[in-house]
Design an enzyme around this catalytic site. Structure first.
Site, PDB file in Angstrom:
ATOM      1  CG  ASN A   1      -1.956  -0.958   1.222  1.00  0.00           C
ATOM      2  OD1 ASN A   1      -2.494  -1.258   0.364  1.00  0.00           O
ATOM      3  ND2 ASN A   1      -1.667  -2.176   1.851  1.00  0.00           N
ATOM      4  CD  GLU A   2       4.624   1.349  -2.740  1.00  0.00           C
ATOM      5  OE1 GLU A   2       4.869   2.050  -1.744  1.00  0.00           O
ATOM      6  OE2 GLU A   2       5.077   0.665  -3.345  1.00  0.00           O
ATOM      7  N   PRO A   3       2.198   5.325  -0.895  1.00  0.00           N
ATOM      8  CG  PRO A   3       3.935   6.751  -0.361  1.00  0.00           C
ATOM      9  CD  PRO A   3       3.622   5.479  -1.101  1.00  0.00           C
TER      10      PRO A   3
ATOM     11  CB  SER B   1      -2.919   3.429  -0.006  1.00  0.00           C
ATOM     12  OG  SER B   1      -1.954   2.704  -0.936  1.00  0.00           O
TER      13      SER B   1
ATOM     14  CB  THR C   1       8.358   0.265  -3.549  1.00  0.00           C
ATOM     15  OG1 THR C   1       7.836   0.990  -2.588  1.00  0.00           O
ATOM     16  CG2 THR C   1       8.107  -1.338  -3.477  1.00  0.00           C
TER      17      THR C   1
END
Ligand code: F6R
Length: 639
Positions: free
Chosen positions: A176-178, A180, A195
């Protein structure tokens, strides 16, 4: 504060720490800090086993959410040990992994299916039908249904009891990347650039890292009954501070854990370093002042007000919450002089460095020696010490295929110049063609043929010898230990074994050194330095127990960072020309120049630039504190 604060373990080199008063902490998730990451892994594993046993007692499943990556490996090893040695039964465990790359075949080297099999599932008795991992090998149109099915399965087993998490430098949990949101569920996501860079070494280059992944959502994770986020290493310190002390925000998905009633953060001392209570504890609690903390506070204050230490005055202390420190030491001037003198006494000109002694420098890779302590190494040679540099691993995974091609071409040309027999030249040509052909067919991340791994190792060895010559040492000073734990041909390494320890021990017995230099940073990206450190410490223990004198141990840090001014025991100043010599030696590691295979995800500079910046940075810091204005400085911790 929704939970009582946890007991704090003491990060050993930073002085004593306490527990912040209720209300003064800036931590919005309970944090446990461990001196030793191994102890942290043991505690987490214990917690898991307790859950499994409690659930079994009431005839229920223990439903776990599990991450991959470097962080949980210690926990998985401990669970495997508990199963093997203490007979812990995992048959009532159901697991849901957090994520998987997309696309990704489950047997690929980088697949999380494979990771979990190799690191955990192959060694426990969890029935295969109770193991769930998102699939990276489905056609795109089947993914949405697969994600919904995943969520249904979690619900079918009664929801997640405990989710373990790592944290990415982007702040991601799972993938869950920035951006999310707290309501997100299991879905296909696009990976953040940070990532992908962090994963580059696993894929032999960022360009080979998939752009997408399937991940459990933030919402899915937040519904778990308990969550433990783990982090180790300095590179996680900044994001841990933001997740724990910052605002809840989509920019840092891990910060949503602040809203979970039963979330905990487990960190080692390195990952805790940016938390206020660790970095500047006097701002959030009454501290029990000791000399180490006093020194840290004075250095901090000097930086805050941008004055040399000996220019600080009472008002500076009072304006920065340091009344108690002044009270404890009585007199500001005396305190400042004491800290100043302490720092000054740590400056080692050549006359204070070892002379005519036997010295072994342990270098994890064939370049850490010159990158981290090239200036000091040269001074040790000038001081007529007998110096042996022991390269612990062969560094072959970091050599590009291209370099092997270049060297083989050179060999072919050299064989002609040296008028070697036609038969030998023909053999060389055929071997060259065979290897070129292998490279043409090689898939990204494929392990090299054993002879190619050797050639790559020898490229590194010849560079290391060239670098030592720049320092004034001959080839006989180089020892290539080629420790077995590293010889996998892959980024992933084996655990340290007795064979590794024996190799170090043999060298200690042979050299009987007065001084040894060891890479003491325990948070390099791939853990190789940590493994080397462990092997040396294990060997030293046996060596000492056999009645040998313990050598003095100088710890230097790897390419990634330097000791802080407050931590270092020794500062070795370098002039401009000495720094240039050192850089010249680093240049000899040609295969690591211009574009290194593993620059570490956290820094785009070349190794010589990092070394220069770091050595000049230390010099500048000492200068700003009012100590002599050196051109560059190398720092060590001595035990
Ligand atoms: C992997 C995962 C990620 C990692 C994170 C930290 O399954 O969910 O969130 O936990 O990227 O990775 P490491 O532990 O390798 O630093």
């Amino acid at each position: 504060m929704k939970q009582p604060l946890m007991r704090v373990e003491t990060p050993s080199r930073l002085g004593r720490l306490g527990v912040p008063h209720e209300g003064t902490s800036r931590e919005k998730i309970p944090v446990l800090i461990f001196d030793d990451p191994q102890e942290m892994a043991v505690q987490v594993a214990k917690k898991i086993v307790r859950l499994i046993e409690e659930k079994r007692a009431v005839g229920d499943w223990a439903v776990l959410g599990l991450p991959t990556g470097s962080t949980p490996i210690g926990v998985y090893q401990e669970l495997v040990r508990l199963h093997r040695e203490e007979g812990v039964d995992f048959s009532n465990v159901v697991t849901f992994n957090l994520d998987e790359y997309y696309p990704m075949h489950p047997d690929s080297l980088q697949s999380y299916h494979r990771f979990m099999r190799e690191n955990l599932f192959d060694h426990l008795n969890i029935p295969p039908e109770q193991i769930f991992i998102p699939r990276g090998d489905l056609p795109r149109e089947a993914i949405e249904e697969h994600c919904q099915w995943y969520e249904r399965m979690i619900r079918k087993y009664g929801g997640l009891d405990l989710v373990l998490l790592g944290i990415g430098r982007s702040g991601h949990i799972g993938f869950n990347e920035p951006g999310s949101d707290r309501s997100t569920r299991t879905r296909l996501v696009v990976l953040d650039e940070i990532t992908r860079k962090d994963a580059a070494s696993d894929f032999f280059g960022a360009e080979n890292v998939p752009r997408e992944a399937i991940t459990m959502g933030v919402g899915t994770i937040l519904e778990a009954r308990e969550v433990i986020l783990m982090a180790t290493g300095e590179h996680k310190a900044a994001i841990i501070q933001r997740a724990v002390e910052g605002e809840v925000s989509r920019q840092v998905p891990a910060s949503f854990l602040q809203e979970h009633p039963n979330a905990f953060v487990y960190v080692d001392a390195a990952a805790a370093a940016e938390l206020t209570r660790v970095k500047t504890p006097w701002l959030v609690m009454e501290v029990d002042w000791d000399d180490m903390l006093a020194k840290r506070a004075v250095i901090w204050l000097s930086r805050q007000v941008d004055k040399p230490i000996l220019h600080l005055e009472g008002a500076d202390f009072y304006n920065h919450h340091l009344h108690a420190l002044v009270h404890r030491y009585g007199d500001v001037d005396r305190l400042c002089l004491r800290v100043f003198e302490d720092l000054r006494s740590r400056i080692y000109y050549p006359d204070r460095l070892p002379r005519k002694k036997r010295i072994v420098v342990f270098s994890p890779h064939p370049d850490d020696d010159v990158i981290s302590m090239g200036g000091t190494l040269r001074k040790l040679v000038e001081n007529q010490n007998s110096v042996v540099v022991a390269y612990m691993t062969n560094g072959s995974v970091a050599v590009f295929d291209n370099d092997v091609r270049r060297h083989l071409r050179f060999m072919e040309m050299a064989s002609e110049v040296l008028a070697m027999e036609a038969e030998v030249r023909e053999r060389l040509r055929r071997e060259k063609e065979r290897i070129f052909d292998f490279f043409r067919r090689k898939r990204p991340g494929e392990v090299d043929l054993p002879e190619i791994q050797r050639l790559k190792a020898y490229i590194r060895y010849s560079e290391a010898i060239a670098a030592l010559e720049t320092i004034g040492l001959g080839p006989e000073a180089a020892r290539f230990l080629d420790m077995p734990f590293y010889r996998t041909g892959q980024v992933r390494k084996l655990p340290i074994s007795q064979a590794d320890v024996e190799i170090v021990l043999d060298l200690l017995r042979e050299q009987e050194p007065h001084e040894i230099f060891v890479a003491g940073d325990l948070s390099d990206p791939h853990g190789t330095h940590r493994m080397c450190y462990r092997a040396i410490m294990a060997a030293l223990e046996v060596y000492e127990a056999a009645g040998h004198n313990r050598p003095r141990v100088w710890l230097y840090r790897g390419a990634w960072q330097e000791w802080g001014i407050e931590e270092a025991d020794v500062f070795v100043p370098m002039s401009k020309s000495e720094l240039e010599w050192k850089i010249e030696a680093i240049f000899k590691h040609e295969s690591q120049k211009d574009r290194a295979m593993f620059p570490g995800a956290y820094d785009d500079r070349e190794f010589w630039q990092r070394a220069r910046d770091r050595n000049q940075g230390t010099a500048r810091e000492l200068d700003r504190l009012g100590l002599p204005a050196f051109y560059a400085v190398e720092a060590f911790v001595v035990r």
